[in-house]
Design a protein around this motif. Sequence first.
Motif, PDB file in Angstrom:
ATOM      1  N   ARG A 176      -5.318  -3.118 -12.399  1.00 48.89           N
ATOM      2  CA  ARG A 176      -3.864  -2.991 -12.251  1.00 48.89           C
ATOM      3  C   ARG A 176      -3.460  -1.704 -11.556  1.00 48.89           C
ATOM      4  O   ARG A 176      -2.343  -1.577 -11.069  1.00 48.89           O
ATOM      5  CB  ARG A 176      -3.190  -3.056 -13.634  1.00 48.89           C
ATOM      6  CG  ARG A 176      -3.258  -4.415 -14.298  1.00 48.89           C
ATOM      7  CD  ARG A 176      -2.587  -4.367 -15.670  1.00 48.89           C
ATOM      8  NE  ARG A 176      -3.069  -3.254 -16.486  1.00 48.89           N
ATOM      9  CZ  ARG A 176      -4.212  -3.259 -17.182  1.00 48.89           C
ATOM     10  NH1 ARG A 176      -4.978  -4.330 -17.179  1.00 48.89           N
ATOM     11  NH2 ARG A 176      -4.584  -2.211 -17.890  1.00 48.89           N
ATOM     12  N   LYS A 177      -4.347  -0.722 -11.551  1.00 43.94           N
ATOM     13  CA  LYS A 177      -4.022   0.564 -10.929  1.00 43.94           C
ATOM     14  C   LYS A 177      -4.724   0.725  -9.588  1.00 43.94           C
ATOM     15  O   LYS A 177      -4.937   1.840  -9.101  1.00 43.94           O
ATOM     16  CB  LYS A 177      -4.401   1.706 -11.872  1.00 43.94           C
ATOM     17  CG  LYS A 177      -3.512   1.772 -13.099  1.00 43.94           C
ATOM     18  CD  LYS A 177      -2.938   3.163 -13.267  1.00 43.94           C
ATOM     19  CE  LYS A 177      -1.927   3.265 -14.379  1.00 43.94           C
ATOM     20  NZ  LYS A 177      -0.668   2.566 -14.082  1.00 43.94           N
ATOM     21  N   VAL A 179      -4.750  -0.360  -5.491  1.00 44.22           N
ATOM     22  CA  VAL A 179      -3.954  -0.910  -4.383  1.00 44.22           C
ATOM     23  C   VAL A 179      -4.738  -0.783  -3.090  1.00 44.22           C
ATOM     24  O   VAL A 179      -5.269   0.285  -2.774  1.00 44.22           O
ATOM     25  CB  VAL A 179      -2.614  -0.159  -4.208  1.00 44.22           C
ATOM     26  CG1 VAL A 179      -1.819  -0.779  -3.068  1.00 44.22           C
ATOM     27  CG2 VAL A 179      -1.796  -0.169  -5.468  1.00 44.22           C
ATOM     28  N   LYS A 200      -3.394  -5.924  -6.293  1.00 44.74           N
ATOM     29  CA  LYS A 200      -2.381  -5.668  -5.269  1.00 44.74           C
ATOM     30  C   LYS A 200      -3.060  -5.309  -3.955  1.00 44.74           C
ATOM     31  O   LYS A 200      -3.868  -4.380  -3.900  1.00 44.74           O
ATOM     32  CB  LYS A 200      -1.487  -4.516  -5.731  1.00 44.74           C
ATOM     33  CG  LYS A 200      -0.168  -4.448  -5.030  1.00 44.74           C
ATOM     34  CD  LYS A 200       0.684  -5.623  -5.430  1.00 44.74           C
ATOM     35  CE  LYS A 200       2.134  -5.508  -5.011  1.00 44.74           C
ATOM     36  NZ  LYS A 200       2.837  -6.788  -5.325  1.00 44.74           N
ATOM     37  N   MET A 218       6.130   0.125  -1.461  1.00 40.82           N
ATOM     38  CA  MET A 218       5.711  -0.920  -2.399  1.00 40.82           C
ATOM     39  C   MET A 218       4.391  -0.547  -3.078  1.00 40.82           C
ATOM     40  O   MET A 218       4.206  -0.766  -4.281  1.00 40.82           O
ATOM     41  CB  MET A 218       5.589  -2.264  -1.674  1.00 40.82           C
ATOM     42  CG  MET A 218       6.931  -2.807  -1.168  1.00 40.82           C
ATOM     43  SD  MET A 218       6.829  -4.514  -0.559  1.00 40.82           S
ATOM     44  CE  MET A 218       6.059  -4.288   1.041  1.00 40.82           C
ATOM     45  N   HIS A 222       3.968   0.157  -7.088  1.00 36.22           N
ATOM     46  CA  HIS A 222       3.026  -0.597  -7.917  1.00 36.22           C
ATOM     47  C   HIS A 222       2.244   0.334  -8.838  1.00 36.22           C
ATOM     48  O   HIS A 222       2.016   0.036 -10.018  1.00 36.22           O
ATOM     49  CB  HIS A 222       2.062  -1.391  -7.038  1.00 36.22           C
ATOM     50  CG  HIS A 222       1.035  -2.158  -7.822  1.00 36.22           C
ATOM     51  ND1 HIS A 222       1.315  -3.344  -8.448  1.00 36.22           N
ATOM     52  CD2 HIS A 222      -0.258  -1.874  -8.122  1.00 36.22           C
ATOM     53  CE1 HIS A 222       0.237  -3.779  -9.090  1.00 36.22           C
ATOM     54  NE2 HIS A 222      -0.728  -2.905  -8.912  1.00 36.22           N
TER      55      HIS A 222
END
Length: 312
Positions: A176-177, A179, A200, A218, A222
């Motif tokens: 989740r962390k 990108v 992401k 973005m 995130h």
Amino acid sequence: EDLGVVAVGFSGGQCKPGVDAAPSALIESGLLTQLRDELGYKLHGHDTVHLYADSVPASDPPYRGMKNPRAVSAVTRRIAGQVYEHAREGRMVLTLGGDHSIAIGTVAGTARAVRERLGREVAVVWVDAHADINTPETSGSGNVHGMPVSFLTGLAREDKEEFFGWLGDENRVSVRKLVYIGLRDVDAAEKRILRENGIKAFSMFDIDRHGIGRVMEMALAHIGSDTPIHLSFDVDALDPMWAPSTGTPVRGGLTLREGDYICECAHQTGSLVAVDLVEVNPSLASANDVGAHETVRAGCSIVRCALGESLL
Ligand code: ARG
Ligand code: MN
Ligand code: MN
Ligand code: MN
């Protein structure tokens, strides 16, 4: 401000020699002098280019399809220790690779230090043409530089210490962390991994559609504000026009200006804790050698922007 420097002359995560010469080429072109004299950093650990020769065994047959598994595991373990030591002192850490397998060590080191110092999970911004999230089983090449993210997120696991079993929960990062920015050459199995884990990712398609300014907004949204960030920049994220001397170039990439902008935005958060620059390979140059020089120059620009150069 204090800056820990880890110069990693290592190429065992892939098959093309020459990427181990990148730290010296970057340093000889004046990068560290500029960071000291123009950006005002106090440097630590910058006098040595580490070759980790004593961690590379004479015989290193494949394991789970991985090439040079013992060497890459041992070298990244040492890098993790070096990066951790710098980060524990509260230094920003700059690692000059080397191929991208070395990020197993750099991110493992910052993840642990950020947990211990701040009680936080580090976020990773991975700028690359590739997702580097193959597991040993999905990889078509067996090159570990295509797998670092799977080991760092725990999607790939291994008990044996000599094959990355040394990685513990303290070294891992959350999907989740994470990108991605700049993707354009992602293997079918990797696409499935990205989708199934809700990771992401901003591909070149997204950058064309929204522009790099909106994409960075973005991407940073995130991650969330006030989160420590590790920026891992593979020079092949840049279009081969700016960075031709790299092992796995892919057309249709970022302009140098877009790459610099990504780094400026990352710096501007005030939350950067580490920066990697990887996959510069000065020996993969076109006949006249202009390519190597240009790629080294582009790499220097990327690092200077990440460390705060172009903001007024
Ligand atoms: N996906 C391919 C592989 O697994 C290419 C990876 C390229 N990685 C890099 N760090 N340049 O081998
Ligand atoms: Mn890449
Ligand atoms: Mn990469
Ligand atoms: Mn600054």
